[in-house]
Design an enzyme around this catalytic site. Sequence first.
Site: not given
Ligand code: NAP
Ligand code: GDD
Length: 535
Positions: A297, A299, A321, A325
Amino acid sequence: MTKDTIKYIYKFGEGNKTMKALLGGKGANLSEMTRLGFPVPSGFTITTDACREYTKRGNAIIEEIKPKIKEYLKMVEKDNDKVFGNPKSGKPALLVSVRSGAKFSMPGMMDTVLNLGLNDEMVKKFAEYHGNERFAYDCYRRFLQMFGNVVKYIDGDKFEHKITEMKIALITGITGQDGAYLAEFLLDKGYEVHGIKRRSSLFNTDRIDHLYQDPHEKNPKLKLHYGDLTDSANVIRLIQEIQPDEIYNLGAMSHVRVSFETPEYTANVDGLGSLRILEAVRLLGLTSKTRIYQASTSELFGKVQEVPQTEKTPFYPRSPYGVAKLYAYWITVNYREAYNMYTVNGILFNHESPLRGETFVSRKITRAVARICLGLQDTLYLGNLDAKRDWGHARDYIEAMYLMLQQEKPDDYVLATGKTTSVRDFLQKAFLELGVELTFSGKGIDEIGKIKSINNKEIKLPIGKIIVKIDPTYYRPSEVDLLIGDATKAREKLGWTPKYDLESLIKEMVQSDFDLFKRDKYLLKGGHKILNYHE
Ligand code: NAP
Ligand code: GDD
């Protein structure tokens, strides 16, 4: 040799016409097969035009592939029983046209491959020829594992075909946003897809229910298994049973804010979970077979040391987190270097979609936009509006995950759009999608967002109404202020080009949530209760 030859045939001439000519007119016709009700594999769209195009191409390449076909036929005569041995006749077992039951001296490859979805009638016909049902299934399975083929008819005039071995993929986190899109994508490619779902007291497969077949059906292409990344024995057993060619480790406690409240659990799942997968593959002797994608990520960059961030930018995570990671990132690199395993890190910047979890800021905003405009919600409470993110669309990003596992050599890649936008701008763009213009005043926790103008006759809200407020609960103990990625490497080496920009992403998300909550509105009007979810 067998594989190469068949691949060659596919590459240049999977036209039925080709087969037809070569087999003395016995080849099947695609449209005929569809008319007869044979199932069309997922991702395959067939039209009469497609058939014509198919036939035309078949004709064009027929001369070119003739020598190869001859070579193949010789090989079939000699080696086929090793591949598909027929226990009934003792003769080389040939894949038969399941449509006609005709026994070709050359496998009716097209019929077989196209009919990826088995049904009872087909198996019966197949079994009649092959001697027994189990054997028929087995042949199919082995054949498809080797030569699963996906053909796509796109845009009305382009004909795209892809030759893929039918691989087995295991997706952890299949019930999440990325898991759902990836599962669909891989099924479309002809993969057999296995996913790990967690036990929950309620159904938790909403995002993939449209893909999920009744497990009682024969040979379902998507199989779900109960499991958890914190349970080593479970992870090892599942990998042993599934013997995956590719593992996509997407499972994670993925919410940055929540990781401050559950740091130990986050480390266990997001850090050690990755180790458990790697170790399982190593212990089971699958290091040369199984390729692993690790969901790393942006992050990791946290307090960014360079702008924009690339694969070479030093890491500085800012949350439990991010730190968990970080471990997963390095253990993935370490297993690649120490054991020569095919392991890759996709360093993905934020990616969103209508399937995004409701508590991430993008979806929280688009849901609130829809609900406020429909009169179902009064105010949207947010945290830090100044944070900047590089937002892309999940559909684009899962495609690159797949590409990363198809390269000759494993490597790590950044995926990003190269543009950054503040939460405040995202919010404004999202409201504008429904014609509502916002204006902001105040600072810090006193900042508010009011309606400045409305260019949409259906929205009946007063100008000047405060609809956005700040709630410090959503602030993070340490914040990542700015993310912007440089995905040059992915573009150049994987040929990856994202199709969505921020505008089209927001449009799709807002529209999807608007449609979703219109249903609530109807229910309310009809005198029914609706649920209000609060974070
Ligand atoms: P998400 O929607 O939160 O999905 C996470 C998945 O992991 C869900 O299926 C969840 O199951 C499962 N999970 C959680 N805890 C678990 C455990 N203990 N054992 C097995 N499975 C578990 O996340 P996403 O946005 O699809 O992201 C997919 C991956 O990419 C994650 O690893 C995230 O950290 C990473 N990532 C995401 C982003 C982004 O912007 N979306 C960016 C960079 C990296 P439940 O449905 O039961 O909760
Ligand atoms: N969730 C959330 N809720 N975020 C908020 C809010 C709120 O009410 N208000 C402001 N934010 C700001 C957070 O402080 C952060 O800076 C930004 O919005 C994005 O927050 P999220 O959407 O929660 O995503 P993230 O950037 O912290 O994390 C996501 O992206 C990562 C990759 O950069 C997640 O998907 C992570 O799993 C992933 O690794």
